[in-house]
Design a protein around this motif. Structure first.
Motif, PDB file in Angstrom:
ATOM      1  N   GLU A  87       0.784  -1.112  -0.026  1.00 21.10           N
ATOM      2  CA  GLU A  87      -0.094   0.184   0.200  1.00 21.10           C
ATOM      3  C   GLU A  87       0.708   1.272   0.051  1.00 21.10           C
ATOM      4  N   HIS A  88       2.102   1.302   0.752  1.00 22.15           N
ATOM      5  CA  HIS A  88       2.864   2.502   0.732  1.00 22.15           C
ATOM      6  C   HIS A  88       3.762   2.413  -0.175  1.00 22.15           C
ATOM      7  N   ARG A  89       4.145   1.503  -1.053  1.00 22.29           N
ATOM      8  CA  ARG A  89       5.269   1.566  -1.706  1.00 22.29           C
ATOM      9  C   ARG A  89       5.034   1.431  -3.333  1.00 22.29           C
ATOM     10  N   GLU A  90       3.787   0.858  -3.577  1.00 20.20           N
ATOM     11  CA  GLU A  90       3.514   0.630  -4.998  1.00 20.20           C
ATOM     12  C   GLU A  90       3.502   1.716  -6.003  1.00 20.20           C
ATOM     13  N   GLN A  91       3.301   2.925  -5.638  1.00 15.06           N
ATOM     14  CA  GLN A  91       3.485   4.247  -6.413  1.00 15.06           C
ATOM     15  C   GLN A  91       4.971   4.685  -6.480  1.00 15.06           C
ATOM     16  N   ALA A  92       6.036   4.414  -5.468  1.00 12.02           N
ATOM     17  CA  ALA A  92       7.148   4.848  -5.308  1.00 12.02           C
ATOM     18  C   ALA A  92       7.837   4.542  -6.685  1.00 12.02           C
ATOM     19  N   GLU A  93       8.740   5.676  -7.138  1.00 12.85           N
ATOM     20  CA  GLU A  93       9.688   5.414  -8.281  1.00 12.85           C
ATOM     21  C   GLU A  93      10.496   4.381  -8.076  1.00 12.85           C
ATOM     22  N   SER A  94      11.142   3.998  -7.018  1.00 10.43           N
ATOM     23  CA  SER A  94      12.099   3.239  -6.851  1.00 10.43           C
ATOM     24  C   SER A  94      11.454   1.682  -6.670  1.00 10.43           C
ATOM     25  N   ALA A  95      10.177   1.676  -6.767  1.00 10.41           N
ATOM     26  CA  ALA A  95       9.520   0.346  -6.586  1.00 10.41           C
ATOM     27  C   ALA A  95       9.021  -0.024  -7.832  1.00 10.41           C
ATOM     28  N   GLN A  96       9.211   0.431  -8.948  1.00 10.56           N
ATOM     29  CA  GLN A  96       8.838   0.026 -10.415  1.00 10.56           C
ATOM     30  C   GLN A  96       9.933  -0.846 -10.962  1.00 10.56           C
ATOM     31  N   GLY A  97       9.621  -1.478 -11.925  1.00  9.97           N
ATOM     32  CA  GLY A  97      10.564  -2.323 -12.733  1.00  9.97           C
ATOM     33  C   GLY A  97       9.713  -3.640 -13.328  1.00  9.97           C
ATOM     34  N   GLU A  98      10.459  -4.515 -13.766  1.00 10.88           N
ATOM     35  CA  GLU A  98      10.059  -5.647 -14.262  1.00 10.88           C
ATOM     36  C   GLU A  98      10.160  -6.812 -13.422  1.00 10.88           C
ATOM     37  N   VAL A  99       9.007  -7.750 -13.471  1.00 11.72           N
ATOM     38  CA  VAL A  99       9.059  -9.217 -12.809  1.00 11.72           C
ATOM     39  C   VAL A  99      10.139  -9.993 -13.657  1.00 11.72           C
ATOM     40  N   THR A 100      10.762 -10.550 -12.622  1.00 10.59           N
ATOM     41  CA  THR A 100      11.682 -11.550 -13.195  1.00 10.59           C
ATOM     42  C   THR A 100      11.634 -12.897 -12.486  1.00 10.59           C
ATOM     43  N   VAL A 101      11.720 -13.897 -13.292  1.00 10.72           N
ATOM     44  CA  VAL A 101      11.635 -15.290 -12.740  1.00 10.72           C
ATOM     45  C   VAL A 101      12.693 -16.172 -12.907  1.00 10.72           C
ATOM     46  N   ARG A 102      13.395 -16.487 -12.090  1.00 12.61           N
ATOM     47  CA  ARG A 102      14.836 -17.535 -12.267  1.00 12.61           C
ATOM     48  C   ARG A 102      14.695 -18.729 -12.025  1.00 12.61           C
ATOM     49  N   TRP A 103      14.761 -20.055 -12.689  1.00 11.54           N
ATOM     50  CA  TRP A 103      14.538 -21.305 -12.249  1.00 11.54           C
ATOM     51  C   TRP A 103      15.970 -21.886 -11.418  1.00 11.54           C
ATOM     52  N   ALA A 104      15.768 -22.403 -10.347  1.00 15.38           N
ATOM     53  CA  ALA A 104      17.034 -22.755  -9.375  1.00 15.38           C
ATOM     54  C   ALA A 104      17.579 -24.024  -9.926  1.00 15.38           C
ATOM     55  N   TYR A 105      18.514 -23.812 -10.891  1.00 12.71           N
ATOM     56  CA  TYR A 105      19.060 -25.116 -11.666  1.00 12.71           C
ATOM     57  C   TYR A 105      19.924 -25.745 -10.552  1.00 12.71           C
ATOM     58  N   GLU A 106      20.439 -24.782  -9.587  1.00  7.64           N
ATOM     59  CA  GLU A 106      21.486 -25.551  -8.432  1.00  7.64           C
ATOM     60  C   GLU A 106      20.718 -26.546  -7.542  1.00  7.64           C
ATOM     61  N   VAL A 107      19.225 -26.431  -7.664  1.00  7.68           N
ATOM     62  CA  VAL A 107      18.652 -27.478  -6.765  1.00  7.68           C
ATOM     63  C   VAL A 107      17.911 -28.330  -7.733  1.00  7.68           C
ATOM     64  N   ALA A 108      17.443 -27.875  -8.890  1.00  9.14           N
ATOM     65  CA  ALA A 108      16.703 -28.840  -9.723  1.00  9.14           C
ATOM     66  C   ALA A 108      17.902 -29.876 -10.306  1.00  9.14           C
ATOM     67  N   GLY A 109      18.891 -29.299 -10.789  1.00 10.56           N
ATOM     68  CA  GLY A 109      20.202 -30.180 -11.217  1.00 10.56           C
ATOM     69  C   GLY A 109      20.297 -31.595 -10.462  1.00 10.56           C
ATOM     70  N   PRO A 110      20.529 -31.278  -9.229  1.00  4.59           N
ATOM     71  CA  PRO A 110      20.993 -32.474  -8.357  1.00  4.59           C
ATOM     72  C   PRO A 110      19.574 -33.484  -8.206  1.00  4.59           C
ATOM     73  N   ILE A 111      18.562 -32.897  -8.297  1.00  4.37           N
ATOM     74  CA  ILE A 111      17.289 -33.727  -8.265  1.00  4.37           C
ATOM     75  C   ILE A 111      17.067 -34.418  -9.306  1.00  4.37           C
ATOM     76  N   VAL A 112      17.284 -33.853 -10.583  1.00  4.82           N
ATOM     77  CA  VAL A 112      17.153 -34.600 -11.692  1.00  4.82           C
ATOM     78  C   VAL A 112      18.365 -35.757 -12.026  1.00  4.82           C
ATOM     79  N   ALA A 113      19.439 -35.413 -11.584  1.00  2.34           N
ATOM     80  CA  ALA A 113      20.479 -36.247 -11.572  1.00  2.34           C
ATOM     81  C   ALA A 113      20.375 -37.482 -10.761  1.00  2.34           C
TER      82      ALA A 113
END
Length: 224
Positions: free
Chosen positions: A186-212
């Motif tokens: 509520e307090h930060r959604e309009q702030a200039e510093s709180a703008q940008g793009e959503v980023t999603v990164r897969w945790a290959y360091e976790v998925a790799g050992p599981i798959v192996a």
């Protein structure tokens, strides 16, 4: 030769508020202890194929259990919300968040319509029911005090319990976390510093050992 005076560097970004599930961590550590104990025992005492099966099982199970119990966390500061889920890390500037919702799970909904679950902030229906009962008891005690005043010679029958929030309804811990996050939104959604793009990164360091581990275990089982 003197160098010109350098302006002071800006203060670093605000520190993160970190939210995790204590019960998830405790359960995960206990389960990991059992898996490692059984696995190491099989490696030491077992022979031949048993040792390989134990090794493959540990390669699969240890990162899998860690991913779903110890790893999840939510980091929030004035610029963004960072969600570390079992297999992904999602960074959402406050300006991209449409709502924080709570039902049978706690979720964040982006303005583009994408939904992400907060694994580190699980909903506990039992805790909600317990909080509702405590709120009801506190309200009933307040009504008794308002009608008849202190009873039994000033012993204060119906006085508030020490575990009841006198400022309002009692809330489950995960609901309090969601309240904190909604307040930040509520307090930060309009702030200039709180703008940008959503980023999603897969945790290959976790998925790799599981798959192996899964592949190795499947090969060993197929070989008989």
């Amino acid at each position: 030769m003197t160098t010109p005076h350098q302006p002071p560097t800006p203060d670093p970004a605000t520190k993160d508020r970190v939210y995790r599930s204590p019960m998830g961590i405790v359960g995960g550590v206990a389960l990991l202890g059992i898996v490692l104990w059984l696995g190491i025992d099989a490696l030491v005492r077992g022979e031949g194929r048993t040792q390989w099966l134990a090794l493959a099982a540990m390669i699969l199970i240890v990162p899998l259990v860690s991913a779903f119990t110890v790893r999840p966390a939510v980091y929030a500061n004035e610029e963004r919300l960072r969600i570390r889920n079992p297999l992904r890390v999602i960074v959402l500037p406050w300006g991209q968040i449409a709502a924080l919702r709570s039902s049978y799970s706690n979720e964040v909904l982006t303005k583009s319509g994408t939904k992400f679950q907060l694994w580190a902030v699980p909903v506990s229906l039992r805790a909600r029911k317990k909080a509702a009962r405590r709120t009801a008891r506190a309200a009933a005690g307040g009504e008794r005090r308002g009608v008849g005043g202190p009873a039994f010679g000033g012993l204060g029958f119906g006085a508030p319990r020490g575990d009841v929030d006198a400022d309002g309804p009692v809330r489950a811990e995960t609901d309090k976390v969601m309240d904190d996050l909604r307040e930040l939104l509520e307090h930060r959604e309009q702030a200039e510093s709180a703008q940008g793009e959503v980023t999603v990164r897969w945790a290959y360091e976790v998925a790799g050992p599981i798959v192996a581990g899964a592949v190795l275990l499947a090969i060993l089982l197929a070989m008989g």
